[in-house]
Design an enzyme around this catalytic site. Structure first.
Site, PDB file in Angstrom:
ATOM      1  N   GLY A  23       0.732  -1.166  -0.152  1.00  0.00           N
ATOM      2  CA  GLY A  23       0.051   0.056  -0.007  1.00  0.00           C
ATOM      3  C   GLY A  23       0.612   1.270   0.189  1.00  0.00           C
ATOM      4  O   GLY A  23       1.751   1.434  -0.950  1.00  0.00           O
ATOM      5  N   TYR A 165      -8.008   2.968  16.540  1.00  0.00           N
ATOM      6  CA  TYR A 165      -7.359   3.456  15.128  1.00  0.00           C
ATOM      7  C   TYR A 165      -7.704   5.182  15.144  1.00  0.00           C
ATOM      8  O   TYR A 165      -6.490   5.830  15.084  1.00  0.00           O
ATOM      9  CB  TYR A 165      -8.108   2.856  13.815  1.00  0.00           C
ATOM     10  CG  TYR A 165      -7.519   3.688  12.621  1.00  0.00           C
ATOM     11  CD1 TYR A 165      -6.411   3.060  12.275  1.00  0.00           C
ATOM     12  CD2 TYR A 165      -8.090   4.761  11.845  1.00  0.00           C
ATOM     13  CE1 TYR A 165      -5.747   3.486  11.122  1.00  0.00           C
ATOM     14  CE2 TYR A 165      -7.337   5.209  10.807  1.00  0.00           C
ATOM     15  CZ  TYR A 165      -6.274   4.723  10.290  1.00  0.00           C
ATOM     16  OH  TYR A 165      -5.610   4.804   9.214  1.00  0.00           O
ATOM     17  N   LYS A 169      -4.372   7.624  15.801  1.00  0.00           N
ATOM     18  CA  LYS A 169      -4.068   8.447  14.649  1.00  0.00           C
ATOM     19  C   LYS A 169      -4.093  10.193  15.156  1.00  0.00           C
ATOM     20  O   LYS A 169      -3.310  11.123  14.782  1.00  0.00           O
ATOM     21  CB  LYS A 169      -4.878   8.400  13.489  1.00  0.00           C
ATOM     22  CG  LYS A 169      -4.762   7.323  12.815  1.00  0.00           C
ATOM     23  CD  LYS A 169      -3.305   7.042  12.409  1.00  0.00           C
ATOM     24  CE  LYS A 169      -3.266   5.681  11.357  1.00  0.00           C
ATOM     25  NZ  LYS A 169      -1.706   5.893  10.941  1.00  0.00           N
ATOM     26  N   TRP A 260     -14.949  20.101   4.120  1.00  0.00           N
ATOM     27  CA  TRP A 260     -16.119  20.281   4.542  1.00  0.00           C
ATOM     28  C   TRP A 260     -16.786  19.752   5.560  1.00  0.00           C
ATOM     29  O   TRP A 260     -16.035  18.860   6.248  1.00  0.00           O
ATOM     30  CB  TRP A 260     -17.252  20.047   3.273  1.00  0.00           C
ATOM     31  CG  TRP A 260     -17.389  18.682   2.719  1.00  0.00           C
ATOM     32  CD1 TRP A 260     -16.783  17.589   3.383  1.00  0.00           C
ATOM     33  CD2 TRP A 260     -17.713  18.267   1.560  1.00  0.00           C
ATOM     34  NE1 TRP A 260     -16.996  16.443   2.529  1.00  0.00           N
ATOM     35  CE2 TRP A 260     -17.523  16.723   1.602  1.00  0.00           C
ATOM     36  CE3 TRP A 260     -18.436  19.104   0.351  1.00  0.00           C
ATOM     37  CZ2 TRP A 260     -18.020  16.128   0.541  1.00  0.00           C
ATOM     38  CZ3 TRP A 260     -18.952  18.101  -0.775  1.00  0.00           C
ATOM     39  CH2 TRP A 260     -18.375  16.511  -0.776  1.00  0.00           C
TER      40      TRP A 260
HETATM   41  N1  LIG Z   1      -5.442   3.538   2.681  1.00  0.00           N
HETATM   42  C1  LIG Z   1      -6.020   4.306   3.188  1.00  0.00           C
HETATM   43  O1  LIG Z   1      -7.054   4.708   2.671  1.00  0.00           O
HETATM   44  C2  LIG Z   1      -5.430   5.316   4.623  1.00  0.00           C
HETATM   45  C3  LIG Z   1      -6.123   6.270   4.711  1.00  0.00           C
HETATM   46  C4  LIG Z   1      -5.585   7.187   5.955  1.00  0.00           C
HETATM   47  C5  LIG Z   1      -4.346   6.563   6.401  1.00  0.00           C
HETATM   48  N2  LIG Z   1      -3.935   5.481   6.161  1.00  0.00           N
HETATM   49  C6  LIG Z   1      -2.427   5.023   6.723  1.00  0.00           C
HETATM   50  O2  LIG Z   1      -1.542   4.869   6.063  1.00  0.00           O
HETATM   51  C7  LIG Z   1      -0.579   3.804   6.506  1.00  0.00           C
HETATM   52  C8  LIG Z   1      -0.551   2.674   5.541  1.00  0.00           C
HETATM   53  O3  LIG Z   1      -1.705   1.846   5.436  1.00  0.00           O
HETATM   54  P1  LIG Z   1      -1.961   1.256   4.143  1.00  0.00           P
HETATM   55  O4  LIG Z   1      -3.309   1.489   3.632  1.00  0.00           O
HETATM   56  O5  LIG Z   1      -0.987   0.937   3.010  1.00  0.00           O
HETATM   57  O6  LIG Z   1      -2.315  -0.166   4.639  1.00  0.00           O
HETATM   58  P2  LIG Z   1      -1.797  -1.682   4.320  1.00  0.00           P
HETATM   59  O7  LIG Z   1      -1.683  -1.995   2.767  1.00  0.00           O
HETATM   60  O8  LIG Z   1      -2.484  -2.685   5.304  1.00  0.00           O
HETATM   61  O9  LIG Z   1      -0.145  -1.584   4.895  1.00  0.00           O
HETATM   62  C9  LIG Z   1       0.100  -1.598   6.171  1.00  0.00           C
HETATM   63  C10 LIG Z   1       1.622  -1.844   6.440  1.00  0.00           C
HETATM   64  O10 LIG Z   1       1.784  -1.844   7.959  1.00  0.00           O
HETATM   65  C11 LIG Z   1       2.739  -2.961   8.229  1.00  0.00           C
HETATM   66  N3  LIG Z   1       2.647  -3.165   9.400  1.00  0.00           N
HETATM   67  C12 LIG Z   1       1.304  -3.681  10.281  1.00  0.00           C
HETATM   68  N4  LIG Z   1       1.771  -4.188  11.358  1.00  0.00           N
HETATM   69  C13 LIG Z   1       2.969  -4.195  11.511  1.00  0.00           C
HETATM   70  C14 LIG Z   1       3.766  -4.631  12.656  1.00  0.00           C
HETATM   71  N5  LIG Z   1       3.570  -4.967  13.846  1.00  0.00           N
HETATM   72  N6  LIG Z   1       5.470  -4.548  12.247  1.00  0.00           N
HETATM   73  C15 LIG Z   1       5.711  -3.988  11.232  1.00  0.00           C
HETATM   74  N7  LIG Z   1       4.976  -3.447   9.948  1.00  0.00           N
HETATM   75  C16 LIG Z   1       3.507  -3.690  10.296  1.00  0.00           C
HETATM   76  C17 LIG Z   1       2.265  -3.967   7.152  1.00  0.00           C
HETATM   77  O11 LIG Z   1       3.225  -4.743   6.907  1.00  0.00           O
HETATM   78  P3  LIG Z   1       3.594  -6.483   7.238  1.00  0.00           P
HETATM   79  O12 LIG Z   1       2.129  -6.904   7.301  1.00  0.00           O
HETATM   80  O13 LIG Z   1       4.442  -6.986   6.280  1.00  0.00           O
HETATM   81  O14 LIG Z   1       4.237  -6.324   8.892  1.00  0.00           O
HETATM   82  C18 LIG Z   1       2.061  -3.129   5.865  1.00  0.00           C
HETATM   83  O15 LIG Z   1       3.156  -3.079   5.270  1.00  0.00           O
HETATM   84  C19 LIG Z   1      -1.207   3.468   7.766  1.00  0.00           C
HETATM   85  O16 LIG Z   1      -0.684   4.120   8.820  1.00  0.00           O
HETATM   86  C20 LIG Z   1      -2.715   3.746   7.630  1.00  0.00           C
HETATM   87  O17 LIG Z   1      -3.343   4.060   8.914  1.00  0.00           O
HETATM   88  C21 LIG Z   1      -4.171   4.674   5.302  1.00  0.00           C
END
Ligand SMILES: NC(=O)c1ccc[n+]([C@@H]2O[C@H](COP(=O)([O-])OP(=O)(O)OC[C@H]3O[C@@H](n4cnc5c(N)ncnc54)[C@H](OP(=O)(O)O)[C@@H]3O)[C@@H](O)[C@H]2O)c1
Length: 260
Positions: A23, A165, A169, A260
């Protein structure tokens, strides 16, 4: 700063990206590499990190290193950071991106899920920022820290019940301001990026449901879900010389969700 190169080049810098196995983390790493930085990639799924590091080396001609670690384990963080510094020379850009978003109402959430969410989303970014900043301060080097928060650190979710969450955040967003103030004297600039709805593994289940997808789009003024690569510009900007007077700020990459 009178050229694109002097404004935005990250050549000579070394970034460490957590959650680089999928991601947004993948895109954060690509962004740093596109701008010329060497990159260390952290997450638990080592095979994915190895594949991405090969891509970055091949495509962008930078050094890239996979440092598998669970961000909730302090010893893992220390070992991975030490390896990154030993093999890449330093870490002066940290992107705290790893995150989890377990769904469950406030009435039902268990202490275990609550604590695990805070451990990944809040405690790990703090501990890793501390480790990176300590090294920079001792070596009298400036640096950048970018924390990936969320629009849901600013407001409650209109869609899912995700109390841990939301809390994590919001706390990370304000921790960003505290660290910016504390480390400004050392030239370490600390900012956050608040993404809206972007299509990744974290959001894929929701996006597969037409009704949920429609609601996400409806609440987004641009009327669509973001593509992960749309985070790249914000990452490059906040890591770059162009952002030399930007610290303690939050940059929304959310299609207008917070407008908004
Ligand atoms: N997608 C959205 O719409 C969105 C919106 C707002 C904020 N965010 C934020 O953006 C960030 C990335 O999210 P994403 O959407 O890309 O999600 P994602 O595809 O689920 O990726 C999450 C990442 O976090 C890693 N992770 C989780 N637990 C971990 C641990 N204990 N140790 C090491 N790595 C860990 C996972 O790697 P492994 O499983 O390989 O360890 C994975 O690479 C997050 O902080 C999320 O809250 C996302």
């Amino acid at each position: 700063m009178d050229s694109m190169e002097s404004l935005f080049s990250l050549r000579g810098h070394v970034g460490l990206v957590t959650g680089a196995s999928s991601g947004l983390g993948v895109e954060c790493a690509r962004a740093l590499a596109i701008a010329g930085a060497d990159v260390a990639l952290m997450a638990r799924r080592a095979d994915r990190l190895e594949a991405l590091s090969a891509e970055l080396r091949e495509k962008y001609r930078v050094k890239a290193l996979a440092v598998a670690a669970d961000v909730t384990v302090d010893a893992d963080l220390e070992k991975a950071l030490e390896r990154a510094v030993a093999e890449l020379g330093k870490v002066d850009i940290l992107v705290n991106n790893a995150g989890i978003a377990p769904v469950g109402s406030a009435q039902k959430i268990s202490r275990e899920v609550w604590e695990q969410t805070l451990a990944v989303n809040l405690t790990a970014p703090m501990m890793l920022a501390q480790k990176v900043a300590r090294r920079l301060i001792v070596n009298k080097m400036p640096g950048r820290i970018i924390n990936i928060t969320s629009v849901l650190g600013q407001v409650a979710s209109s869609l899912y019940r995700i109390p841990a969450y939301i809390a994590s955040k919001a706390a990370l967003a304000n921790l960003t301001r505290e660290l910016a103030v504390e480390w400004a004297p050392y030239g370490i600039l600390v900012n956050s990026i608040a993404p809206g709805w972007l299509s990744t593994e974290m959001t894929e289940l929701g996006l597969e449901q037409p009704e949920q997808r429609q609601r996400m789009e409806l609440f987004t003024p641009l009327g669509r879900i973001g593509r992960p690569e749309e985070l790249r510009g914000a990452i490059i900007f906040l890591a770059s010389p162009a952002a030399s007077y930007v610290t303690g700020s939050m940059l929304a990459v959310d299609g207008g969700y917070q407008a908004w």
